[in-house]
Design a protein around this motif. Structure first.
Motif, PDB file in Angstrom:
ATOM      1  N   ILE A   1       3.632  14.646 -15.116  1.00  9.56           N
ATOM      2  CA  ILE A   1       4.741  14.154 -15.933  1.00  9.56           C
ATOM      3  C   ILE A   1       5.946  14.087 -14.990  1.00  9.56           C
ATOM      4  CG2 ILE A   1       6.221  14.507 -17.941  1.00  9.56           C
ATOM      5  CD1 ILE A   1       3.959  16.233 -19.140  1.00  9.56           C
ATOM      6  N   PRO A   2       6.252  12.893 -14.485  1.00 10.17           N
ATOM      7  CA  PRO A   2       7.371  12.765 -13.546  1.00 10.17           C
ATOM      8  C   PRO A   2       8.730  12.795 -14.245  1.00 10.17           C
ATOM      9  CG  PRO A   2       5.804  10.917 -13.364  1.00 10.17           C
ATOM     10  CD  PRO A   2       5.497  11.656 -14.623  1.00 10.17           C
ATOM     11  N   THR A   3       9.699  13.408 -13.600  1.00 12.12           N
ATOM     12  CA  THR A   3      11.107  13.281 -13.975  1.00 12.12           C
ATOM     13  C   THR A   3      11.872  13.115 -12.661  1.00 12.12           C
ATOM     14  OG1 THR A   3      11.765  15.619 -13.850  1.00 12.12           O
ATOM     15  CG2 THR A   3      10.762  14.878 -15.930  1.00 12.12           C
ATOM     16  N   LYS A   4      13.159  12.897 -12.741  1.00 13.76           N
ATOM     17  CA  LYS A   4      13.941  12.714 -11.517  1.00 13.76           C
ATOM     18  C   LYS A   4      13.989  13.991 -10.680  1.00 13.76           C
ATOM     19  CE  LYS A   4      16.931   8.997 -13.081  1.00 13.76           C
ATOM     20  NZ  LYS A   4      18.307   8.550 -13.332  1.00 13.76           N
ATOM     21  N   ASP A   5      14.038  15.153 -11.341  1.00 14.39           N
ATOM     22  CA  ASP A   5      14.278  16.409 -10.634  1.00 14.39           C
ATOM     23  C   ASP A   5      13.051  17.267 -10.402  1.00 14.39           C
ATOM     24  OD1 ASP A   5      17.014  15.789 -10.629  1.00 14.39           O
ATOM     25  OD2 ASP A   5      17.217  16.599 -12.653  1.00 14.39           O
ATOM     26  N   LYS A   6      12.041  17.161 -11.292  1.00 11.41           N
ATOM     27  CA  LYS A   6      10.837  17.967 -11.140  1.00 11.41           C
ATOM     28  C   LYS A   6       9.673  17.244 -11.793  1.00 11.41           C
ATOM     29  CE  LYS A   6      11.691  20.611 -15.319  1.00 11.41           C
ATOM     30  NZ  LYS A   6      11.912  21.897 -15.945  1.00 11.41           N
ATOM     31  N   TRP A   7       8.496  17.579 -11.352  1.00 13.41           N
ATOM     32  CA  TRP A   7       7.283  17.011 -11.936  1.00 13.41           C
ATOM     33  C   TRP A   7       6.434  18.146 -12.466  1.00 13.41           C
ATOM     34  CZ3 TRP A   7       4.445  12.314  -9.602  1.00 13.41           C
ATOM     35  CH2 TRP A   7       5.359  11.301  -9.293  1.00 13.41           C
ATOM     36  N   THR A   8       5.738  17.894 -13.561  1.00 12.09           N
ATOM     37  CA  THR A   8       4.745  18.826 -14.064  1.00 12.09           C
ATOM     38  C   THR A   8       3.380  18.295 -13.647  1.00 12.09           C
ATOM     39  OG1 THR A   8       6.122  19.381 -15.965  1.00 12.09           O
ATOM     40  CG2 THR A   8       3.779  19.925 -16.116  1.00 12.09           C
ATOM     41  N   VAL A   9       2.607  19.140 -12.980  1.00 12.12           N
ATOM     42  CA  VAL A   9       1.238  18.797 -12.601  1.00 12.12           C
ATOM     43  C   VAL A   9       0.326  19.444 -13.636  1.00 12.12           C
ATOM     44  CG1 VAL A   9      -0.570  19.005 -10.838  1.00 12.12           C
ATOM     45  CG2 VAL A   9       1.824  18.678 -10.152  1.00 12.12           C
ATOM     46  N   ILE A  10      -0.629  18.672 -14.145  1.00 13.08           N
ATOM     47  CA  ILE A  10      -1.529  19.130 -15.205  1.00 13.08           C
ATOM     48  C   ILE A  10      -2.968  18.979 -14.737  1.00 13.08           C
ATOM     49  CG2 ILE A  10      -2.306  18.728 -17.578  1.00 13.08           C
ATOM     50  CD1 ILE A  10       0.448  17.246 -17.992  1.00 13.08           C
ATOM     51  N   LEU A  11      -3.779  20.018 -14.932  1.00 13.81           N
ATOM     52  CA  LEU A  11      -5.220  19.925 -14.706  1.00 13.81           C
ATOM     53  C   LEU A  11      -5.894  20.081 -16.062  1.00 13.81           C
ATOM     54  CD1 LEU A  11      -5.532  21.962 -11.410  1.00 13.81           C
ATOM     55  CD2 LEU A  11      -5.519  19.488 -11.703  1.00 13.81           C
ATOM     56  N   ASN A  12      -6.769  19.139 -16.383  1.00 11.69           N
ATOM     57  CA  ASN A  12      -7.325  19.010 -17.727  1.00 11.69           C
ATOM     58  C   ASN A  12      -8.835  18.829 -17.634  1.00 11.69           C
ATOM     59  OD1 ASN A  12      -8.146  17.161 -20.132  1.00 11.69           O
ATOM     60  ND2 ASN A  12      -6.109  17.845 -20.730  1.00 11.69           N
ATOM     61  N   THR A  13      -9.588  19.488 -18.507  1.00 20.18           N
ATOM     62  CA  THR A  13     -11.050  19.444 -18.430  1.00 20.18           C
ATOM     63  C   THR A  13     -11.646  18.101 -18.847  1.00 20.18           C
ATOM     64  OG1 THR A  13     -11.224  20.382 -20.651  1.00 20.18           O
ATOM     65  CG2 THR A  13     -11.345  21.920 -18.785  1.00 20.18           C
ATOM     66  N   LYS A  14     -10.884  17.248 -19.521  1.00 20.52           N
ATOM     67  CA  LYS A  14     -11.398  15.940 -19.948  1.00 20.52           C
ATOM     68  C   LYS A  14     -11.109  14.918 -18.840  1.00 20.52           C
ATOM     69  CE  LYS A  14     -11.346  12.771 -23.877  1.00 20.52           C
ATOM     70  NZ  LYS A  14     -10.736  12.485 -25.182  1.00 20.52           N
ATOM     71  N   TYR A  15     -12.011  14.852 -17.875  1.00 20.09           N
ATOM     72  CA  TYR A  15     -11.774  14.035 -16.684  1.00 20.09           C
ATOM     73  C   TYR A  15     -12.475  12.676 -16.725  1.00 20.09           C
ATOM     74  CZ  TYR A  15     -16.431  15.500 -15.246  1.00 20.09           C
ATOM     75  OH  TYR A  15     -17.777  15.725 -15.195  1.00 20.09           O
ATOM     76  N   GLU A  16     -13.480  12.501 -17.566  1.00 16.87           N
ATOM     77  CA  GLU A  16     -14.241  11.248 -17.577  1.00 16.87           C
ATOM     78  C   GLU A  16     -13.528  10.208 -18.439  1.00 16.87           C
ATOM     79  OE1 GLU A  16     -17.935  13.125 -18.801  1.00 16.87           O
ATOM     80  OE2 GLU A  16     -18.805  12.476 -16.898  1.00 16.87           O
ATOM     81  N   VAL A  17     -12.329   9.840 -18.015  1.00 16.39           N
ATOM     82  CA  VAL A  17     -11.489   8.934 -18.792  1.00 16.39           C
ATOM     83  C   VAL A  17     -10.902   7.856 -17.895  1.00 16.39           C
ATOM     84  CG1 VAL A  17     -10.897  10.640 -20.558  1.00 16.39           C
ATOM     85  CG2 VAL A  17      -9.471  10.442 -18.524  1.00 16.39           C
ATOM     86  N   TRP A  18     -10.477   6.790 -18.526  1.00 17.00           N
ATOM     87  CA  TRP A  18      -9.794   5.700 -17.833  1.00 17.00           C
ATOM     88  C   TRP A  18      -8.309   5.887 -18.074  1.00 17.00           C
ATOM     89  CZ3 TRP A  18     -11.966   2.135 -14.672  1.00 17.00           C
ATOM     90  CH2 TRP A  18     -11.184   1.060 -14.279  1.00 17.00           C
ATOM     91  N   GLY A  19      -7.555   6.113 -17.015  1.00 15.38           N
ATOM     92  CA  GLY A  19      -6.120   6.314 -17.157  1.00 15.38           C
ATOM     93  C   GLY A  19      -5.779   7.587 -17.900  1.00 15.38           C
ATOM     94  N   ALA A  20      -4.664   7.557 -18.623  1.00 15.97           N
ATOM     95  CA  ALA A  20      -4.236   8.707 -19.417  1.00 15.97           C
ATOM     96  C   ALA A  20      -4.288   8.398 -20.908  1.00 15.97           C
ATOM     97  CB  ALA A  20      -2.816   9.115 -19.018  1.00 15.97           C
TER      98      ALA A  20
END
Length: 194
Positions: A123-142
């Protein structure tokens, strides 16, 4: 009164458009295969995509850690806050969701991550980003992102890169530093064995 022929025409036109708007390509297992030959075969097959598949890999003893992703290009576009909007979950690449894989249990920014495959969203913002690791990986895009399947979240600070990167890249060095670079922005985080 609308004739039966008009309804038929409407069904013939509207149904295919509705179906095509919901289309998600089948997830290719070779995209995240730990068999490098299988991935390279997939990479070769998809080399003509505007955002071709790529992989960065490091090894800690008998544990392989790799990130598989597709590489969009800048192409003169405004990336941050435009092509990639702020404050929204991003696949962190193109096409299939970016996937962090490990053949053994590791630490990611100090937190335990069990062996497996995980979609890597941000989740990008100007000042910081949140990095997410998620078990549902077999997907197209978000498009099918499900927050209830998150296993890890952490924040990183984006930095201005000395040189612009036309194509988005992830690099993992031997120390386990993962660096993301695209356009004039970069960030990093650490992976290491338990």
């Amino acid at each position: 009164m609308i004739s039966n022929n008009w309804w038929r025409l409407l069904v013939v036109l509207v149904v295919p458009m509705a179906i095509s708007g919901c289309y998600r390509p089948e997830y290719p297992s070779k995209f995240i295969s730990s068999d490098l030959k299988e991935f390279e075969s997939y990479q070769k097959k998809c080399a003509s995509r505007p955002s071709p598949p790529a992989r960065s890999l490091t090894t800690f003893g008998d544990i392989d850690v790799f990130i598989t992703y597709s590489q969009p290009a800048v192409k003169g576009r405004t990336i941050w806050g435009d092509l990639v909007p702020y404050n929204k979950v991003w696949r962190t690449g193109a096409n299939e969701a970016t996937v962090l894989s490990s053949t053994g249990d590791i630490l990611v920014n100090g937190d335990t991550l069990l062996a497996g495959n995980y979609a890597l969203y941000t989740i990008p913002t100007k000042d910081k980003w949140t990095v997410i690791l998620n078990t549902k990986y077999e997907v197209w895009g978000a498009y099918d992102y499900d927050q209830s399947m998150d296993v890890l979240r952490f924040e990183v600070e984006p930095m201005t890169a000395e040189e612009a990167s036309e194509r988005m890249t992830f690099d993992i060095d031997a120390s386990g530093t993962v660096q993301f670079s695209w356009d004039k922005l970069k960030f990093d985080f650490l992976v290491m064995p338990l």
